[in-house]
Design a protein around this motif. Sequence first.
Motif, PDB file in Angstrom:
ATOM      1  N   THR A   1      53.343  89.030  61.740  1.00  8.07           N
ATOM      2  CA  THR A   1      54.425  88.080  61.485  1.00  8.07           C
ATOM      3  C   THR A   1      54.310  87.507  60.074  1.00  8.07           C
ATOM      4  O   THR A   1      53.292  87.673  59.398  1.00  8.07           O
ATOM      5  CB  THR A   1      54.415  86.944  62.533  1.00  8.07           C
ATOM      6  OG1 THR A   1      53.135  86.298  62.522  1.00  8.07           O
ATOM      7  CG2 THR A   1      54.719  87.481  63.925  1.00  8.07           C
ATOM      8  N   ASP A   2      55.371  86.817  59.673  1.00  7.67           N
ATOM      9  CA  ASP A   2      55.432  86.245  58.328  1.00  7.67           C
ATOM     10  C   ASP A   2      55.128  84.754  58.310  1.00  7.67           C
ATOM     11  O   ASP A   2      55.109  84.145  57.242  1.00  7.67           O
ATOM     12  CB  ASP A   2      56.830  86.472  57.739  1.00  7.67           C
ATOM     13  CG  ASP A   2      57.212  87.940  57.727  1.00  7.67           C
ATOM     14  OD1 ASP A   2      56.377  88.768  57.331  1.00  7.67           O
ATOM     15  OD2 ASP A   2      58.340  88.260  58.140  1.00  7.67           O
TER      16      ASP A   2
ATOM     17  N   MET B   1      61.042  85.326  54.729  1.00  9.99           N
ATOM     18  CA  MET B   1      60.363  85.425  56.015  1.00  9.99           C
ATOM     19  C   MET B   1      61.342  86.033  57.014  1.00  9.99           C
ATOM     20  O   MET B   1      62.462  85.572  57.154  1.00  9.99           O
ATOM     21  CB  MET B   1      59.897  84.027  56.465  1.00  9.99           C
ATOM     22  CG  MET B   1      59.176  84.055  57.758  1.00  9.99           C
ATOM     23  SD  MET B   1      58.258  82.565  58.253  1.00  9.99           S
ATOM     24  CE  MET B   1      59.100  81.226  57.528  1.00  9.99           C
ATOM     25  N   ASN B   2      60.864  87.072  57.708  1.00  7.77           N
ATOM     26  CA  ASN B   2      61.707  87.752  58.686  1.00  7.77           C
ATOM     27  C   ASN B   2      61.229  87.540  60.120  1.00  7.77           C
ATOM     28  O   ASN B   2      62.035  87.412  61.027  1.00  7.77           O
ATOM     29  CB  ASN B   2      61.748  89.249  58.375  1.00  7.77           C
ATOM     30  CG  ASN B   2      62.630  89.996  59.335  1.00  7.77           C
ATOM     31  OD1 ASN B   2      63.769  89.626  59.559  1.00  7.77           O
ATOM     32  ND2 ASN B   2      62.095  91.049  59.932  1.00  7.77           N
TER      33      ASN B   2
ATOM     34  N   TYR C   1      49.845  82.725  54.148  1.00  5.43           N
ATOM     35  CA  TYR C   1      50.592  82.758  55.413  1.00  5.43           C
ATOM     36  C   TYR C   1      51.001  81.332  55.783  1.00  5.43           C
ATOM     37  O   TYR C   1      50.157  80.448  55.928  1.00  5.43           O
ATOM     38  CB  TYR C   1      49.693  83.349  56.495  1.00  5.43           C
ATOM     39  CG  TYR C   1      50.302  83.511  57.860  1.00  5.43           C
ATOM     40  CD1 TYR C   1      51.133  84.588  58.147  1.00  5.43           C
ATOM     41  CD2 TYR C   1      50.005  82.617  58.882  1.00  5.43           C
ATOM     42  CE1 TYR C   1      51.662  84.776  59.416  1.00  5.43           C
ATOM     43  CE2 TYR C   1      50.524  82.791  60.151  1.00  5.43           C
ATOM     44  CZ  TYR C   1      51.355  83.873  60.414  1.00  5.43           C
ATOM     45  OH  TYR C   1      51.878  84.041  61.680  1.00  5.43           O
TER      46      TYR C   1
END
Length: 187
Positions: free
Chosen positions: A130-131, A1-2, A161
């Motif tokens: 987003t992650d 996850m970034n 997610y």
Amino acid sequence: MNALAITGYKPHELGIFSDKHPGIAVIKFALKKRLISFIEEGVTWFITSGQPGVELWASEVVIELREDFPDIQLAILTPFLEQETRWPEHAQIHYQEILAQADFVDSITKRPYENPSQLRLKNEFIIQKTDGLLVIYDDETEGTPSFYLKPAKVRETNDGYPIYFLNRYDLEAAEEEIRNALPESWD
């Protein structure tokens, strides 16, 4: 996850009507602990829409954490241009100070407020970009975070997610930790 989106309640939904309310310190403390764990897992981007309450407090925490983690970045993706125009003057000034320290600032819709669909678009856009999502939310107390949770839960079902929660029990534990660390100054 970034990239991690962060949201939560607005101040009035938490009964917070002053910038000096002790609950803000508890929320920021809980956020800081959680964000450090995300940083240690590789998250480098934190995204909010810059709305009052948890989102701005989280933005402040990210800015503070840069001292120890200089590679983290803050993006503020507002739902529309000039979202702060109806806020009190002191809130507008504080908001502008936070925007000035963000690494990236943009508006999802490139126009001032027109209708609530701009807020829905903002929620969907941020969830898609987003992650994962960190949300201060309690199922027993609905509020504005539920609007983020709708698209997040759809994406969770469709592609796994991740949604992370900080709830009232987490905040109570954070308050207790603060009390134990600073017993004489907490009252």
